[in-house]
Design a protein around this motif. Structure first.
Motif, short mmCIF file in Angstrom:
data_model
loop_
_atom_site.label_atom_id
_atom_site.label_comp_id
_atom_site.label_asym_id
_atom_site.label_seq_id
_atom_site.Cartn_x
_atom_site.Cartn_y
_atom_site.Cartn_z
N ASP A 55 8.51 2.94 2.39
CA ASP A 55 6.91 3.06 1.86
C ASP A 55 7.04 3.47 0.74
O ASP A 55 8.08 3.77 -0.10
N SER A 56 5.76 3.32 0.13
CA SER A 56 5.40 3.60 -1.25
C SER A 56 4.40 4.32 -1.44
O SER A 56 3.52 4.54 -0.52
N ILE A 57 4.06 5.12 -2.52
CA ILE A 57 2.67 5.80 -2.73
C ILE A 57 2.38 5.38 -4.30
O ILE A 57 3.05 4.66 -4.98
N VAL A 58 0.97 5.51 -4.64
CA VAL A 58 0.67 5.06 -5.80
C VAL A 58 -0.02 6.30 -6.70
O VAL A 58 -0.85 7.02 -5.88
N VAL A 59 0.35 6.50 -7.65
CA VAL A 59 0.02 7.59 -8.66
C VAL A 59 -0.15 7.11 -10.09
O VAL A 59 0.51 6.10 -10.47
N SER A 60 -0.95 7.97 -11.07
CA SER A 60 -0.92 7.67 -12.41
C SER A 60 0.18 8.45 -12.92
O SER A 60 0.82 9.16 -12.49
N ASP A 61 0.58 7.80 -14.09
CA ASP A 61 1.61 8.35 -14.88
C ASP A 61 1.54 9.71 -15.47
O ASP A 61 2.65 10.54 -15.50
N MET B 62 -5.01 1.00 -10.25
CA MET B 62 -4.30 1.78 -9.28
C MET B 62 -4.61 0.71 -7.84
O MET B 62 -3.74 0.71 -7.10
N ALA B 63 -5.69 0.38 -7.73
CA ALA B 63 -5.93 -0.65 -6.44
C ALA B 63 -5.24 -1.80 -6.53
O ALA B 63 -4.77 -2.23 -5.68
N GLN C 191 -12.72 -1.14 -2.18
CA GLN C 191 -11.43 -2.18 -2.18
C GLN C 191 -10.32 -1.86 -1.29
O GLN C 191 -9.76 -2.62 -0.71
N ILE C 192 -10.01 -0.35 -1.38
CA ILE C 192 -8.99 -0.01 -0.47
C ILE C 192 -9.47 -0.30 1.12
O ILE C 192 -8.67 -0.60 1.66
N GLY C 193 -10.81 -0.01 1.29
CA GLY C 193 -11.27 -0.28 2.74
C GLY C 193 -10.94 -1.84 3.00
O GLY C 193 -10.37 -2.08 4.22
N GLN C 194 -11.14 -2.61 2.16
CA GLN C 194 -11.00 -4.06 2.76
C GLN C 194 -9.47 -4.30 2.81
O GLN C 194 -9.05 -5.06 3.70
N LEU C 195 -8.73 -3.77 2.18
CA LEU C 195 -7.31 -3.81 2.20
C LEU C 195 -6.73 -3.29 3.71
O LEU C 195 -5.99 -4.00 4.42
N ASN C 196 -7.54 -2.11 3.98
CA ASN C 196 -7.22 -1.43 5.26
C ASN C 196 -7.53 -2.24 6.26
O ASN C 196 -7.15 -1.95 7.52
N GLU C 197 -8.58 -3.07 6.30
CA GLU C 197 -9.15 -3.91 7.51
C GLU C 197 -8.11 -4.70 7.93
O GLU C 197 -8.24 -5.03 9.14
N ARG C 198 -7.21 -4.90 7.18
CA ARG C 198 -6.20 -6.17 7.55
C ARG C 198 -4.92 -5.19 8.19
O ARG C 198 -3.82 -5.91 8.53
N ARG C 199 -4.83 -4.17 8.14
CA ARG C 199 -3.68 -3.17 8.33
C ARG C 199 -3.73 -2.66 9.84
O ARG C 199 -4.88 -2.44 10.19
#
Ligand code: PMP
Length: 353
Positions: free
Chosen positions: A88-94, A126-127, A161-169
């Motif tokens: 798996d991966s996580i997304v964070v800022s530097d 990040m998105a 934006q994340i919501g749109q990606l989540n819809e497909r998951r």
């Protein structure tokens, strides 16, 4: 503090290093904990029922949406343990608060690091960085150590934006917004997002808060989170059974009810920054605008670690920022008026200005 004092032969130490509230805990919280000492031979309530009910009531949600942890640190780690596997991966800022990256690494997940823009989480980038295997995105708002925050508009756009990606998951990725400095930021910034309201629209949004900062109970170790009941249930299955002590539960609940406490903390920051920022500006030292109770100071071309050492020799502990990718910066917590005065005097000396 004690070891610095002893090793350097100093009389007094001023600690401006961990974004604590120097005014100390609510007297009502202290009284409630003294009263609870009779119960210390018993195990605590494993569900922290009364504290969770109080948090839920204040937030206007049901207790099923609330989890408490031994500091928000424990909740960050718990999110990793519950939702991450190798692959798996996580997304964070530097330059984000470092515990997110550590939670990802602990679980063998890949940590996707996105550069900040103007010391601030770049939510658009990040998105764009999110992948099919991304399970968690962490946003510290405001962020430690930069002190910057993302506005309501920025965060809503990101969640959409994340919501749109989540819809497909099948399993949605969670967005964790860490609001450790909530009391300061929500009071002082007009366009600060209300994540609890946003949770109604975005069920994959999780909010973390803590009693360690404005409530001045860092030593008690109590943090809390709000989220969808399905997320809270999953976290509860991994959570150690007695993670909040007897004193932690009663102290935090009493502090929550003492509304004057956080107001005092905010007033201190407002009045102290009015004094400190002009002095730093006069010294020609750039400061990152902060929505928290601390500031990130750019000492280029001096090394932050070297200035940190020199300040420590004068009995003042701040934080150097190498581990955050800021070799020329220090982070300083707003202390009591007299402590801040001494810090400014010591910094002026160290910089030879
Ligand atoms: N999140 C952020 C952004 C922080 O700055 C801190 C404190 N350093 C924490 C979480 C952890 O706080 P605690 O575990 O004391 O609740």
């Amino acid at each position: 503090m004690e070891s610095v004092r002893r090793e350097r032969g100093l009389k007094k130490i001023i600690k401006l290093a961990s974004n604590e509230n120097p005014l100390g805990p609510s007297t009502k919280a202290l009284a409630a904990m003294r009263k609870a000492e009779k119960s210390l031979f018993l195990y605590p309530d494993g569900a922290s029922t009364s504290l969770r009910a109080a948090l839920a009531q204040k937030a206007g949600v049901t207790p099923h949406r609330v989890i408490v942890g031994a500091g928000s640190d424990e909740l960050i780690e718990l999110l990793g343990k519950t939702f991450l596997n190798p692959g798996d991966s996580i997304v964070v800022s530097d330059h984000a608060f470092i515990r997110y990256k550590m939670a990802g690494e602990l679980m063998g997940a890949e940590v996707i690091t996105v550069p900040m823009r103007l010391y601030t989480h770049d939510l658009t980038a990040m998105a764009a960085a999110v992948r099919e295997n991304t399970k968690l995105v962490f946003i510290a708002n405001p962020n430690n150590p930069t002190g910057t925050y993302n506005t309501r508009t920025e965060l809503s756009g990101f969640l959409k934006q994340i919501g749109q990606l989540n819809e497909r998951r099948e399993a949605p990725m969670l967005v964790v917004v860490d609001e450790a400095y909530y009391e300061y930021a929500s009071t002082l910034q007009k366009d600060y997002p209300e994540t609890l309201a946003l949770q109604k629209e975005y069920p994959y949004l999780m909010t973390l808060r803590t009693f360690s900062k404005a409530h001045a109970l860092a030593g008690l170790r109590v943090g809390y989170g709000f989220g969808d009941p399905s997320v809270i249930t999953a976290l509860d299955q991994v959570r150690p059974p007695f993670n909040i002590s007897v004193l932690g539960q009663v102290g935090a609940e009493a502090s929550l009810k003492d509304t004057a406490q956080a107001k005092r903390a905010i007033r201190l920051v407002v009045s102290e920054r009015k004094k400190i920022l002009p002095v730093l500006s006069k010294l020609g030292i750039p400061v990152v605008p902060s929505a928290g109770n601390f500031i990130l100071i750019d000492l280029s071309p001096r090394k932050g670690a070297e200035v940190f050492e020199s300040l420590m020799n004068r009995g003042i502990i701040v934080r150097s920022m190498d581990e955050y990718g800021f070799p020329n910066h220090i982070r300083v917590t707003y202390g009591l008026p007299r402590e801040n005065q001494q810090f400014l005097q010591a910094l002026t000396e160290v910089l030879g200005r």
